[in-house]
Design a protein around this motif. Structure first.
Motif, short mmCIF file in Angstrom:
data_model
loop_
_atom_site.label_atom_id
_atom_site.label_comp_id
_atom_site.label_asym_id
_atom_site.label_seq_id
_atom_site.Cartn_x
_atom_site.Cartn_y
_atom_site.Cartn_z
N LEU A 69 0.83 -1.20 0.00
CA LEU A 69 0.00 0.00 0.00
C LEU A 69 0.87 1.26 0.00
O LEU A 69 0.60 2.22 -0.74
CB LEU A 69 -0.93 0.00 1.21
CG LEU A 69 -1.92 1.17 1.30
CD1 LEU A 69 -2.80 1.23 0.07
CD2 LEU A 69 -2.76 1.06 2.56
N SER A 70 1.92 1.26 0.81
CA SER A 70 2.82 2.42 0.86
C SER A 70 3.51 2.63 -0.47
O SER A 70 3.62 3.77 -0.95
CB SER A 70 3.86 2.24 1.97
OG SER A 70 3.23 2.21 3.24
N VAL A 126 0.91 4.03 -3.00
CA VAL A 126 0.64 5.45 -2.78
C VAL A 126 1.82 6.30 -3.23
O VAL A 126 1.65 7.34 -3.89
CB VAL A 126 0.31 5.72 -1.29
CG1 VAL A 126 0.21 7.21 -1.03
CG2 VAL A 126 -0.99 5.03 -0.90
N ILE A 181 1.61 9.09 -6.26
CA ILE A 181 1.99 10.48 -6.00
C ILE A 181 3.18 10.86 -6.88
O ILE A 181 3.25 11.97 -7.41
CB ILE A 181 2.31 10.69 -4.52
CG1 ILE A 181 1.05 10.50 -3.68
CG2 ILE A 181 2.88 12.10 -4.28
CD1 ILE A 181 1.28 10.63 -2.19
N SER A 196 4.37 8.73 2.84
CA SER A 196 3.88 7.42 2.38
C SER A 196 4.55 6.29 3.15
O SER A 196 3.90 5.32 3.56
CB SER A 196 4.14 7.25 0.88
OG SER A 196 3.48 8.24 0.12
N LYS A 227 3.19 5.78 6.49
CA LYS A 227 1.78 5.36 6.44
C LYS A 227 0.82 6.49 6.85
O LYS A 227 -0.26 6.23 7.35
CB LYS A 227 1.54 4.11 7.29
CG LYS A 227 2.29 2.89 6.77
CD LYS A 227 1.99 1.64 7.57
CE LYS A 227 2.64 1.71 8.94
NZ LYS A 227 2.51 0.43 9.68
N TYR A 271 -1.07 8.45 4.94
CA TYR A 271 -1.51 8.60 3.56
C TYR A 271 -2.32 9.87 3.32
O TYR A 271 -2.25 10.46 2.23
CB TYR A 271 -2.34 7.37 3.15
CG TYR A 271 -1.61 6.07 3.34
CD1 TYR A 271 -0.35 5.87 2.78
CD2 TYR A 271 -2.15 5.04 4.10
CE1 TYR A 271 0.34 4.68 2.96
CE2 TYR A 271 -1.48 3.84 4.28
CZ TYR A 271 -0.23 3.67 3.70
OH TYR A 271 0.45 2.49 3.88
N ILE A 273 -1.38 12.43 0.33
CA ILE A 273 -2.29 12.65 -0.80
C ILE A 273 -2.82 14.08 -0.81
O ILE A 273 -2.73 14.78 -1.83
CB ILE A 273 -3.45 11.64 -0.74
CG1 ILE A 273 -2.90 10.22 -0.93
CG2 ILE A 273 -4.49 11.96 -1.81
CD1 ILE A 273 -3.94 9.13 -0.72
#
Length: 226
Positions: free
Chosen positions: A31-32, A35, A39, A120, A123, A125, A129
């Motif tokens: 997930l990191s 993201v 980005i 990121s 974590k 997020y 974002i």
């Protein structure tokens, strides 16, 4: 005293941990990285669309994507172990970047990529974002605002007979005189102008004046002609 003991216990526990990624699950890792990649691609797109330099470098723009991902990896690595974090700081302290960065905006993009990678990797997020969206929107707005009154250099070569009319028209346009040179019977006048919406019809009017040899209009970014 209790705080000191707790720190010692935490330090010993961290030292004894041999598995560097014990505290990072596969889901968090993917997930990191996802993201960070998204980005990074957003930074890539903003840089490509808002670039106003002379020569666009695709390879340089790619570094922002990789920098965001690599920074996220570093943050995830050092967040799991104190010893690893100290070793990483020591390793990075000997790195020297000797690539000359001439445009201050390029440095800003680097900080953006590093900041997004840190958020990121940690974590956080929402910060990564929302912060990236705000930075991208600000850059886009400032770039479009600058384009509304783009700077140009008007270069006119004329004979002595046309000097008064040329000066009158330049004053009417609120131009700023940059240089004036006279060679034999030909005068070269360089004037900085602010033009809205690419309205360059006046170039033809200058060219039609009697005694004007040639007229050139050059895009100008404040430092050098493009």
């Amino acid at each position: 005293m209790d705080n000191l003991l707790n720190f010692k216990d935490m330090f010993k526990k961290s030292v004894l941990k041999m598995d560097a990624f014990e505290g990072v699950s596969l889901v968090d890792l993917l997930l990191s990285l996802l993201v960070a990649f998204l980005i990074g691609m957003f930074i890539y797109y903003v840089y490509q669309k808002c670039y106003r330099g002379v020569v666009f470098s695709h390879n340089y723009n790619m570094t922002f994507v990789l920098m965001t991902i690599i920074t996220a990896l570093i943050i995830m690595t050092i967040s799991t172990n104190i010893v690893l974090s100290l070793g990483m700081v020591g390793a990075l302290s000997i790195v020297r970047f000797r690539t000359a960065v001439k445009d201050p905006m390029d440095i800003m993009y680097m900080f953006w990529a590093v900041s997004a990678g840190i958020a990121s990797g940690a974590k956080i997020y929402s910060v990564a974002i929302i912060g990236s969206l705000v930075v991208g929107a600000t850059i886009w707005w400032l770039t479009r605002r600058r384009e509304a009154t783009a700077p140009y250099l008007l270069i006119v070569h004329y004979e002595a007979a046309a000097e008064e009319e040329v000066k009158r028209r330049v004053r009417k346009m609120n131009g700023t005189l940059k240089s004036k040179s006279v060679r034999a019977d030909i005068t070269e006048l360089t004037v900085e102008l602010r033009i809205r919406d690419d309205n360059t019809a006046f170039v033809g009017e200058f060219s039609a004046l009697e005694g004007v040899k040639d007229v050139a209009l050059v895009s100008y970014n404040g430092d050098y002609a493009q």
